[in-house]
Write a protein that holds these residues in place. Structure first.
Motif, mmCIF file in Angstrom:
data_model
loop_
_atom_site.group_PDB
_atom_site.id
_atom_site.type_symbol
_atom_site.label_atom_id
_atom_site.label_comp_id
_atom_site.label_asym_id
_atom_site.label_seq_id
_atom_site.Cartn_x
_atom_site.Cartn_y
_atom_site.Cartn_z
ATOM 1 N N SER A 474 49.590 22.147 15.102
ATOM 2 C CA SER A 474 50.580 21.792 14.085
ATOM 3 C C SER A 474 50.781 20.279 14.001
ATOM 4 O O SER A 474 51.282 19.772 12.994
ATOM 5 C CB SER A 474 51.917 22.470 14.400
ATOM 6 N N ARG A 475 50.366 19.541 15.051
ATOM 7 C CA ARG A 475 50.516 18.083 15.059
ATOM 8 C C ARG A 475 49.252 17.369 14.582
ATOM 9 O O ARG A 475 49.243 16.136 14.485
ATOM 10 C CB ARG A 475 50.860 17.601 16.480
ATOM 11 N N PHE A 476 48.194 18.102 14.299
ATOM 12 C CA PHE A 476 46.924 17.526 13.854
ATOM 13 C C PHE A 476 47.008 17.243 12.359
ATOM 14 O O PHE A 476 47.314 18.142 11.563
ATOM 15 C CB PHE A 476 45.791 18.514 14.159
ATOM 16 N N THR A 477 46.744 16.008 11.945
ATOM 17 C CA THR A 477 46.961 15.610 10.545
ATOM 18 C C THR A 477 45.675 15.330 9.767
ATOM 19 O O THR A 477 45.756 14.988 8.582
ATOM 20 C CB THR A 477 47.854 14.358 10.488
ATOM 21 N N LEU A 478 44.511 15.451 10.395
ATOM 22 C CA LEU A 478 43.263 15.108 9.709
ATOM 23 C C LEU A 478 42.804 16.294 8.855
ATOM 24 O O LEU A 478 41.848 16.992 9.170
ATOM 25 C CB LEU A 478 42.182 14.724 10.721
ATOM 26 N N HIS A 479 43.515 16.514 7.774
ATOM 27 C CA HIS A 479 43.156 17.565 6.818
ATOM 28 C C HIS A 479 43.786 17.216 5.474
ATOM 29 O O HIS A 479 44.612 16.305 5.372
ATOM 30 C CB HIS A 479 43.637 18.940 7.316
ATOM 31 N N GLY A 480 43.383 17.931 4.452
ATOM 32 C CA GLY A 480 43.934 17.680 3.126
ATOM 33 C C GLY A 480 43.569 16.310 2.590
ATOM 34 O O GLY A 480 42.433 15.846 2.702
ATOM 35 N N ARG A 481 44.560 15.636 2.028
ATOM 36 C CA ARG A 481 44.318 14.346 1.369
ATOM 37 C C ARG A 481 43.846 13.279 2.346
ATOM 38 O O ARG A 481 42.992 12.461 2.004
ATOM 39 C CB ARG A 481 45.590 13.883 0.656
ATOM 40 N N ARG A 482 44.405 13.280 3.564
ATOM 41 C CA ARG A 482 43.977 12.265 4.535
ATOM 42 C C ARG A 482 42.497 12.414 4.862
ATOM 43 O O ARG A 482 41.767 11.418 4.938
ATOM 44 C CB ARG A 482 44.805 12.363 5.818
ATOM 45 N N LEU A 483 42.036 13.629 5.031
ATOM 46 C CA LEU A 483 40.618 13.849 5.323
ATOM 47 C C LEU A 483 39.750 13.407 4.163
ATOM 48 O O LEU A 483 38.688 12.797 4.364
ATOM 49 C CB LEU A 483 40.377 15.333 5.639
ATOM 50 N N GLN A 484 40.176 13.685 2.942
ATOM 51 C CA GLN A 484 39.410 13.260 1.766
ATOM 52 C C GLN A 484 39.304 11.734 1.704
ATOM 53 O O GLN A 484 38.244 11.185 1.376
ATOM 54 C CB GLN A 484 40.070 13.802 0.495
ATOM 55 N N ASN A 485 40.395 11.056 2.008
ATOM 56 C CA ASN A 485 40.373 9.588 1.991
ATOM 57 C C ASN A 485 39.428 9.032 3.054
ATOM 58 O O ASN A 485 38.687 8.069 2.809
ATOM 59 C CB ASN A 485 41.785 9.040 2.208
ATOM 60 N N ILE A 486 39.452 9.631 4.237
ATOM 61 C CA ILE A 486 38.567 9.185 5.321
ATOM 62 C C ILE A 486 37.108 9.362 4.919
ATOM 63 O O ILE A 486 36.263 8.467 5.112
ATOM 64 C CB ILE A 486 38.868 9.959 6.621
ATOM 65 N N LYS A 487 36.772 10.508 4.352
ATOM 66 C CA LYS A 487 35.380 10.773 3.958
ATOM 67 C C LYS A 487 34.943 9.837 2.831
ATOM 68 O O LYS A 487 33.781 9.413 2.785
ATOM 69 C CB LYS A 487 35.207 12.235 3.556
ATOM 70 N N THR A 488 35.854 9.519 1.932
ATOM 71 C CA THR A 488 35.524 8.576 0.855
ATOM 72 C C THR A 488 35.173 7.204 1.419
ATOM 73 O O THR A 488 34.192 6.570 1.006
ATOM 74 C CB THR A 488 36.702 8.462 -0.124
ATOM 75 N N LEU A 489 35.951 6.758 2.407
ATOM 76 C CA LEU A 489 35.678 5.464 3.031
ATOM 77 C C LEU A 489 34.374 5.495 3.812
ATOM 78 O O LEU A 489 33.609 4.530 3.803
ATOM 79 C CB LEU A 489 36.839 5.075 3.949
ATOM 80 N N ARG A 490 34.109 6.610 4.497
ATOM 81 C CA ARG A 490 32.859 6.722 5.267
ATOM 82 C C ARG A 490 31.654 6.753 4.330
ATOM 83 O O ARG A 490 30.633 6.105 4.577
ATOM 84 C CB ARG A 490 32.900 7.990 6.127
ATOM 85 N N GLN A 491 31.774 7.515 3.229
ATOM 86 C CA GLN A 491 30.654 7.626 2.307
ATOM 87 C C GLN A 491 30.400 6.335 1.545
ATOM 88 O O GLN A 491 29.288 6.076 1.104
ATOM 89 C CB GLN A 491 30.902 8.779 1.335
ATOM 90 N N SER A 492 31.442 5.516 1.413
ATOM 91 C CA SER A 492 31.240 4.224 0.727
ATOM 92 C C SER A 492 30.333 3.310 1.527
ATOM 93 O O SER A 492 29.794 2.338 0.997
ATOM 94 C CB SER A 492 32.592 3.549 0.496
ATOM 95 N N ALA A 493 30.150 3.618 2.815
ATOM 96 C CA ALA A 493 29.248 2.829 3.647
ATOM 97 C C ALA A 493 27.800 3.228 3.454
ATOM 98 O O ALA A 493 26.896 2.559 3.950
ATOM 99 C CB ALA A 493 29.625 2.980 5.123
ATOM 100 N N GLN A 494 27.581 4.335 2.766
ATOM 101 C CA GLN A 494 26.218 4.807 2.561
ATOM 102 C C GLN A 494 25.570 4.143 1.356
ATOM 103 O O GLN A 494 26.238 3.577 0.495
ATOM 104 C CB GLN A 494 26.218 6.319 2.341
ATOM 105 N N HIS A 495 24.267 4.263 1.289
ATOM 106 C CA HIS A 495 23.565 3.841 0.083
ATOM 107 C C HIS A 495 23.876 4.834 -1.025
ATOM 108 O O HIS A 495 24.106 6.008 -0.786
ATOM 109 C CB HIS A 495 22.062 3.794 0.317
ATOM 110 N N SER A 496 23.878 4.403 -2.216
ATOM 111 C CA SER A 496 24.290 5.255 -3.330
ATOM 112 C C SER A 496 23.255 6.291 -3.700
ATOM 113 O O SER A 496 23.531 7.190 -4.482
ATOM 114 C CB SER A 496 24.581 4.381 -4.557
#
Length: 504
Positions: A474-496
């Motif tokens: 119940s204290r784990f927060t890496l889901h929903g919108r926060r997870l989407q934001n993290i993946k967006t930042l990680r994928q921005s490091a990739q080649h297009s």
């Protein structure tokens, strides 16, 4: 003919080859988990002190070897200030495949050392456990790290995990077969069975790792000569390219201590690892004392086999739910289901044989099913660690190793706490050659009958685990919108222009 077969194998998708590596682990590891305790206690007659000493040393080694091997594997990604520009993801993948090609066959050889008495039981127990776990750790770390290195999106990682679950389910057939060969009085047939499994595993690791190495080597070399960035599965230059001082192990540990989601996850996963291995270690005991006189041997074999195969098959369905609901919600639902089923079984009582059969099997199925999903959560933590600490490269193997540092003690606590509780409440000591210890150290004044004690152990352990896990989750927060934001930042490091994992 050989070249033709090799050419046909080259056409197998990478996702399928990745998943098949799980087959060569599961055919051995399932047998190990089910029989290693019974082998040393019932066949080799290990004494209690040697067993506890061996498990204690194993606890220390089991906890330390994961971060040790993870650090040795990924320290260059943390120490090099320009690692993001020097090491591309396909080169990382190739490095992990080379490690698998070496450690996989050695893992199979270490499995064989359990089933032949070659020295004093206490010494053999210690050496075999440490060797086996060392090679298994290298295999698991590199295989799990590939899940984070081959893909970033939840869809692609789910697809890779799907193939892993499928091949793990196929590998669980070894459990069905093992029940036919297992005989404490005549160990020869079981030894031949184990040699056959080990030979199959060695051959599989050699062939599949060579196929994958050839595939990625063929991509790395042309791009090196052309001095162009790799497009297949490439993370390439990270967005944080400023020069940084080397990250020491102490600094890395401080970073992890500030990673709140990591801390809550490992707290939950410690309980999960304990429960999984508790089920593995005590499944034969529950069958013997709760059901053996009320069901046939073929039914016992079926329950044993289905409890190993069903988690992987169930996981195929759970993975589709993960795509729709997210991993967080699916794992939370499984915890609640575990709690509900355990309470229902407690209220029904030990005399409901059919319900007891279903519960014993389903308890293991849902517990193991949860374990199979948690690698997806760890890969999300890899992404969050990459973003939070501005990594040049994702240190996936190292993070998997640090998770294991905290959670793997549950693997050792399971048989120790289980045997202690059983002796405490019933007076039954598995190390005594008679069914009940004559003078157990902590025997209760009014011992509970053995069958009733096994039943209480069967239901109260999952109830306690589920409550603790729901609290931590119940204290784990890496889901929903926060997870989407993290993946967006990680994928921005990739080649297009990355290639989808399905097309590899």
């Amino acid at each position: 003919m050989g070249r033709r077969v090799w050419g046909l194998c080259q056409g197998i998708p990478t996702a399928v080859l990745y998943g098949s590596l799980a087959l060569f682990v599961s055919i051995l590891h399932n047998v190990f988990l089910l029989y290693y305790v019974d082998t040393f206690v019932s066949v080799y007659k290990i004494d209690k002190l040697s067993f506890w000493v061996g498990e204690t040393v194993f606890l220390i080694w089991n906890s330390l070897n994961d971060p040790l091997f993870g650090w040795l594997s990924d320290r260059s990604f943390l120490s090099s200030p320009h690692s993001g520009s020097q090491i591309t993801s396909p080169e990382v993948v190739l490095k992990r495949l080379q490690a698998l090609s070496r450690s996989g066959p050695l893992f199979a050889l270490s499995f064989l050392a359990f089933w032949v008495a070659w020295t004093w039981p206490g010494l053999q127990f210690l050496i075999c456990l440490c060797l086996y776990d060392g090679f298994l750790t290298v295999v698991d770390l590199n295989h799990n790290a590939l899940l984070a290195d081959l893909a970033v999106s939840a869809h692609d990682r789910t697809r890779l995990n799907f193939h892993t679950s499928l091949f793990s389910a196929i590998g669980s057939v070894s459990v069905f077969l093992s029940y036919s060969f297992w005989n404490k009085e005549d160990f020869y047939s079981f030894r031949i069975f184990c040699v056959t499994l080990a030979a199959l595993s060695m051959l599989g690791f050699f062939v599949v790792s060579r196929l994958l190495q050839h595939r990625f080597q063929s991509e790395v070399q042309p791009c090196k000569t052309e001095s162009q960035p790799l497009t297949e599965l490439s993370i390439g230059q990270a967005p944080f390219t400023s020069a940084e001082k080397p990250v020491t192990l102490g600094e890395y540990l401080k970073q992890l201590s500030r990673h709140k989601n990591f801390m809550w996850f490992v707290s939950m996963n410690l309980v999960q690892v304990f429960h999984c291995h508790f089920n593995n270690n005590f499944f034969p005991l529950f069958l013997e004392h709760l059901l053996s006189d009320r069901i046939s041997a073929s039914t016992g074999s079926f329950l044993l086999g289905i409890s190993y195969i069903a988690p992987h098959l169930n996981n195929l369905y759970f993975l589709t739910l993960c795509q729709r609901l997210g991993v967080y919600q699916v794992v939370r639902g499984l915890f609640m289901l575990k709690l509900g089923l355990s309470v229902a079984m407690l209220l029904a009582g030990a005399d409901q044989i059919y319900l007891l059969c279903i519960f014993i099997a389903s308890n293991r199925v849902f517990t193991e099913g949860t374990c199979k999903l948690l690698n997806l959560v760890i890969t999300d933590l890899v992404d969050e660690d990459f973003v939070m600490n501005r990594r040049q490269q994702a240190a996936s193997a190292l993070l998997f190793g640090m998770v294991a540092l905290v959670t793997k003690p549950g693997q050792t606590f399971a048989p120790l706490i289980g045997t202690w509780l059983l002796c405490l409440y019933t007076g039954y000591d598995i190390f005594e050659r008679n069914s009940v210890a004559e003078a157990p150290i902590a025997a209760p004044a009014l011992p509970v009958p053995l069958r009733q004690g096994c039943f209480y152990l069967l239901v109260f352990v999952p109830i306690s685990c589920a409550l603790l896990q729901l609290l931590a989750w119940s204290r784990f927060t890496l889901h929903g919108r926060r997870l989407q934001n993290i993946k967006t930042l990680r994928q921005s490091a990739q080649h297009s222009h990355l290639i989808d994992v399905k097309a590899i």
